[in-house]
Structure formats: structure tokens, C-alpha cells
Design a protein around this motif. Sequence first.
Motif, short mmCIF file in Angstrom:
data_model
loop_
_atom_site.label_atom_id
_atom_site.label_comp_id
_atom_site.label_asym_id
_atom_site.label_seq_id
_atom_site.Cartn_x
_atom_site.Cartn_y
_atom_site.Cartn_z
N LEU A 68 0.83 -1.59 0.02
CA LEU A 68 -0.25 -0.09 -0.25
C LEU A 68 0.86 1.55 -0.21
CD1 LEU A 68 -3.21 0.47 2.16
CD2 LEU A 68 -1.41 1.75 2.42
N THR A 69 0.68 2.13 -0.95
CA THR A 69 1.36 3.34 -1.15
C THR A 69 0.83 4.53 -1.62
OG1 THR A 69 2.19 3.19 -3.78
CG2 THR A 69 3.29 2.38 -1.96
N VAL A 70 0.92 6.01 -1.10
CA VAL A 70 0.27 6.97 -1.69
C VAL A 70 1.37 8.03 -2.31
CG1 VAL A 70 -1.37 8.99 -0.85
CG2 VAL A 70 -1.12 6.61 0.30
N ARG A 71 0.82 8.30 -3.57
CA ARG A 71 1.37 9.46 -4.10
C ARG A 71 0.82 10.74 -4.71
NH1 ARG A 71 3.57 6.54 -9.65
NH2 ARG A 71 1.24 6.51 -10.92
N ASP A 72 0.70 11.91 -5.07
CA ASP A 72 0.33 12.74 -5.54
C ASP A 72 1.14 13.49 -6.43
OD1 ASP A 72 -0.75 16.32 -6.07
OD2 ASP A 72 -2.41 14.96 -4.19
N ALA A 73 0.16 14.19 -7.92
CA ALA A 73 1.05 14.09 -8.56
C ALA A 73 2.04 16.15 -8.52
CB ALA A 73 0.73 14.19 -9.98
N SER A 74 1.53 16.26 -7.67
CA SER A 74 1.46 17.79 -7.51
C SER A 74 2.98 17.89 -6.96
CB SER A 74 0.60 18.91 -7.63
OG SER A 74 -0.33 18.69 -6.76
N ALA A 84 6.33 1.13 0.93
CA ALA A 84 4.69 0.10 1.10
C ALA A 84 4.68 -0.55 2.25
CB ALA A 84 4.80 -0.84 -0.30
N ILE A 85 3.56 -0.87 2.73
CA ILE A 85 3.02 -1.23 3.83
C ILE A 85 1.91 -2.22 3.82
CG2 ILE A 85 3.33 0.92 5.34
CD1 ILE A 85 0.30 1.76 5.19
N TYR A 113 -2.72 -0.41 -4.17
CA TYR A 113 -2.31 -1.49 -3.05
C TYR A 113 -2.48 -2.96 -3.71
CZ TYR A 113 -7.91 -1.93 -2.35
OH TYR A 113 -8.66 -1.20 -2.50
N SER A 114 -1.98 -3.97 -3.42
CA SER A 114 -2.32 -5.39 -3.86
C SER A 114 -3.54 -6.21 -2.57
CB SER A 114 -0.88 -5.67 -4.14
OG SER A 114 0.00 -5.34 -4.39
N ALA A 115 -3.96 -6.71 -3.30
CA ALA A 115 -5.07 -7.70 -2.41
C ALA A 115 -5.45 -9.05 -3.32
CB ALA A 115 -5.58 -7.09 -1.62
N GLY A 116 -6.08 -10.07 -2.54
CA GLY A 116 -6.75 -11.33 -3.41
C GLY A 116 -6.13 -11.82 -4.75
#
Length: 473
Positions: A68-74, A84-85, A113-116
Motif C-alpha cells: 500500500l502506497t500513496v502519491r500525488d502528482a503535484s 509500501a506497507i 495496494y495489492s489484495a486477493g
Amino acid sequence: MKKRLLFAGILLVVMLTLLVGVHPTANAAEGVSLEAKFWVDRAYIWEGEYIGLRFKFVNTGTVTISNLTVRDASVADGAWLNSAITLAPGETRIVTYNLPLNHDVTLSPTVQYSAGGSTRTYNFQSQELYIIDDSVTMTLESSTTTPAAGEEVTFTLHIRNDGNVPYRNLKLYNHNNELIPTRGTQLWSGDSVSVVTTATFKESDEVQFDMTATDAYGTVYSHASNTIKISVPINFDVSALSVTAEAQYNKLSSPGPASFDVLISNKSEYGLYDISIIDTGTNEVVSNISNMEKGDRLVRVSTQVDETREVVFEVQVHDADGNTFTVDTKNAPTTVTILSQLAEEQAAAAAASAAAMPTPTPSAPPEEGLAALSGWTLASIGFGTAILVVVIVLIALTIASKKRPRGGDFSPMGMGDEPAPKKTKKEKEQLRGSSMPPINPVPKKRPSGPKKKAKKKKRKGPIRVSYRDGGGF
């Protein structure tokens, strides 16, 4: 109007983002469910400062979530904002990021994120961030700038919020730092308000009004109006100023500092400035006062007294125009006595007096007899002797008057040279027939005194006692 509506819409979005957040949920059938929230510390900040970004993730499903990761283009040139968590079912993780803000920006963060066995993404709702534009216009106007002392002046203050910060807890203060009543305490971006107030002046002054307010996050903002110079003619009369002084102790055992209570009275309507109290004996400034309005001011001062002297204080004052005025206590000085000095002076005076006394000259030996007596003593003795002689003469006359014969012609004893003539038998017979009492000759023998009664002889022998029966006692 459009700008106001736009700003209100932005605030509404911010509040919804802060309170509600975003709750994306995966297909429940697959057991994947993720709850996510995004918010910022504040929507506007000073340029160059940091805004905190907050992300909260909760795995509400039954499948483990990974990468799980977060980003913003600006932000950060679109790089991931975290490592990653992995989230186990029921686990919660929070991701933070401090964003330095140098210009207005719109954030649209994305979660991946990745799941299943598959990769999933979700976009958060956009968030506007602003650089604070704390711009306010404050215009102050006055009905006059040259009022007379005590004349009322009307001030009108116009305020307009030209920035992007909505103000709360708005407060206005006049030149005397007094709170000015307002109809409201909020001033949104683009809004204006006007306030009217009055004031009176006793002297010239510079007038400026101030404003304080806060934003939704508690940050304090302040602004000031333009300055208006008020010129009031000054006509201070020095007779309205007086000063008196009273010593705490009028006698000191030895030289040293003496304390005084100095009372300054200002009976005028004007304020006084740069006030100095001076001991004229030492020419020392013993106290300074920055300003004084109408009324009395009692000041405790201390000055050095090295010898007995009259202490005089001078007070120098200035009016608002810088003119200098002085008053003093010369007409009522305060005497301070040094007791040790007084004792030394008295001892020196006694010694000088003893040294100045002349050497006594020998007197003549006392005279003996009457020559030794003074004239006053001799006069007293003579007067007493004369009185004694008069008393003796009076006593002699009194005795002589008692011994002279009564009736007939006679010469007082000792008053003539010849004895009185003897009376003839015929003259004696004529005297017997007169109304004058007879002349009894002096008896030849002194008559004997009355005979004493003979004492009764006492009866000798037993005493007989007889009783009468009177019928009982």
C-alpha cells in the motif's frame, strides 16, 4: 459575489474532507475491504511553512492488504509519499507527510495496494491549499484635525478584507487602546465594514486605530489604520501647578540621606511630561516622572543632608508643545537638623563664651559700721526708727488720757507748769449738789476679800442607816 461563493465551496469541501474522509471498499465477496481517510492540518498557511498531510487506512476485510502506497502528482514530483506497507485484517495504519507550501496547490492523492492477487487503486477527493493572503484595508477619517481642548471629534473607520483569510473574533481599538463596539465579530474574504466613534482631546495627539482577528485555526492577525495628527492649541498656566514637601524626619542623628514626601498638584486640563524633582541645595535630580494628567501625584524622594539646612525642591515640567515650567518650595522650605552637628556647635559656643569672659579685678575691703551699709539699708533703718517713735508716743498719750480726772476744769498732766489749785470747802459743797457723781476718796487700806466658808467636820463613828417601809420596792 462569484469569488465569495467559490471560497465558500472550497471551505465546504475542506470540512467534508476533514470530517468524513473517503471510505473506498473492495468487493465484499472477495473479502477485500479497505477504509481510507485523507485530511490536512489546515487549508492555508504562510508561504514557506509546512502543511501536514494525514492518511488513515483500516483493513476492514478478511484478506491481507500489501504494497500500500500513496502519491500525488503535484507533490514531490509525483513520487510515492511512503514506503509500501502491509495491513492484516482489522489492522490500522497512518501515513503522514509534511508538505512545504510556496504557492497555492490542488491535491488529488492516489492510493495503490495489492489484495486477493490483484492491484487496486483509488483516488481521494481533491483538496485546495492556499498561501495566506492577509490583506486588509483600514481607512480612518476624522471630522476635524484642529479641535479646541475638550472638543468632541468624530472618527469613521472603513475596513475591507482583501485577502483570502476569513476573519473571526474581530476586535477594534482606538488610540487610547479602548475597545470600540462593533455590530459583528466576523469579516469574510471580500467583505467590508464601517465603524463610527467619537473622542475628545486636551492636547495634540496622533490617532491610529488597530484591528485584531483570528482564523479558523486560531492564528492571530493584526492590522492598523492610517494615522491622523490632531493639533490642539496648548495654553498651560503655571499657576495651576503647585508643589509641597514634608520630611519624614526633621532631625537626623548624623549626616546622611533624608526622605521627603513631595506632593505635585496639576489643576489644569493639560497633561504634563518629562517631570523632574530637583534638590536645589545639591542641584541633584532626585526623581523623574514620565507624564502626569490632571490631579495630584505623591512622590517619595531621598536626598543627602550633610549639615543642618533648609531643603528646597524645584519641580520642572513640560507641556505637550515642549514648553518648560518650574515651581518650587522656597516659600515653605523644610528644615532638617543634624543633631551631632548641633551638639558640636553648642560645645564650641560654650567654650568661646568661657574664653571671652574678663578676669575679675580685686574688690576693696568691706567697710565697718554704718559706712558698710548701703543707702537703701540706712533709709530702711531710719524709716523703721521713725515708726517706732510714733508708736511709743501714741502709747504714752493713751496711758495719760486714762489717768486724767473726770469733771471740772483741769489741765492735762504734764501740759502746764503749775499744779491744779485746791478746791475750797464751799466749792466742794457746791459739787455735792451738782448732777456729777460724788468723788469717792481712795481708801487708806485695801479691803479684804470675802471670807472662806468653814469646812464641815466629818462625823466619826459608825453610820446609822434607817429604812422606811414604803410598802415594798
